[in-house]
Design a protein around this motif. Structure first.
Motif, PDB file in Angstrom:
ATOM      1  N   ARG A  16       0.848  -1.180   0.000  1.00 30.70           N
ATOM      2  CA  ARG A  16       0.000   0.000   0.000  1.00 30.70           C
ATOM      3  C   ARG A  16       0.895   1.245   0.000  1.00 30.70           C
ATOM      4  N   THR A  17       0.717   2.075  -1.011  1.00 26.02           N
ATOM      5  CA  THR A  17       1.568   3.236  -1.209  1.00 26.02           C
ATOM      6  C   THR A  17       0.700   4.451  -1.514  1.00 26.02           C
ATOM      7  N   SER A  18       1.078   5.590  -0.957  1.00 17.90           N
ATOM      8  CA  SER A  18       0.337   6.811  -1.263  1.00 17.90           C
ATOM      9  C   SER A  18       1.295   7.988  -1.363  1.00 17.90           C
ATOM     10  N   ILE A  33       6.251  10.276  -0.269  1.00 16.19           N
ATOM     11  CA  ILE A  33       5.603   8.998  -0.565  1.00 16.19           C
ATOM     12  C   ILE A  33       5.658   8.154   0.695  1.00 16.19           C
ATOM     13  N   ARG A  34       4.510   7.526   1.008  1.00 17.44           N
ATOM     14  CA  ARG A  34       4.423   6.678   2.202  1.00 17.44           C
ATOM     15  C   ARG A  34       4.134   5.244   1.771  1.00 17.44           C
ATOM     16  N   PHE A  35       4.964   4.314   2.264  1.00 15.93           N
ATOM     17  CA  PHE A  35       4.761   2.886   2.057  1.00 15.93           C
ATOM     18  C   PHE A  35       4.222   2.323   3.364  1.00 15.93           C
ATOM     19  N   LEU A 144       6.534   5.588  -9.646  1.00 15.21           N
ATOM     20  CA  LEU A 144       7.300   6.514  -8.809  1.00 15.21           C
ATOM     21  C   LEU A 144       7.897   7.662  -9.631  1.00 15.21           C
TER      22      LEU A 144
END
Length: 158
Positions: A16-18, A33-35, A144
């Motif tokens: 899950r990435t945002s 970016i948050r993983f 990315l």
């Protein structure tokens, strides 16, 4: 969520990435970016890695090198196991590391190579791994690489 902040999910497989875009107190536009990797069940804290906008290019470069290594390993005839780190914890995030591994396995009369890229994301007490094949790594690089443009669009909405 902060009213001066917008979040957009990124379509990476298996993790899950945002992308989070915001304006700081001085009204400067920023993003990261948050993983997010959940624990095995409710007893475990999730692993979260934050990669600032200034480190995203370094992560993309490392993923490109890892992808090339994966392609070479797919072509090579070898036996045994292989493992190489492409991002060490602290290089792009305090809780993220990236490793490529390859293992040759045998089942009865057949043998096969399993070549994977592993995103290792740490919580306070555990490290959780998500693995990708070379096709998913290439897709992650493309996603990315477009993050900066997506961040600009989100910031314009603020």
């Amino acid at each position: 969520m902060n009213p001066r902040q917008l979040e957009q999910a990124l379509e990476l497989s298996n993790i899950r990435t945002s992308l989070v875009a915001y304006r700081d107190a001085a009204q400067k536009s920023k993003w990261y970016i948050r993983f997010f990797v959940p624990g095995l069940d409710g007893r475990y804290n999730p692993g979260v890695a934050v990669v600032s906008s200034s480190k995203v290019d370094k992560l993309i470069d490392a993923l490109n090198k890892a992808y090339k290594k994966m392609e070479l390993l797919e072509e090579e005839k070898y036996t045994g196991e292989f493992s190489e780190d492409f991002v060490l914890r602290g290089e792009v995030s305090d809780t993220l590391s990236v490793t490529v591994s390859s293992k040759k396995s045998y089942i009865l009369f057949w043998s096969y190579k399993k070549i994977r890229l592993h995103f290792l994301v740490s919580s306070k007490t555990n490290t959780f791994s998500r693995s990708f094949d070379s096709n998913h790594v290439k897709a992650a690089i493309n996603i990315l690489s477009s993050a900066e443009n997506l961040a600009a669009k989100l910031i314009n909405q603020l």
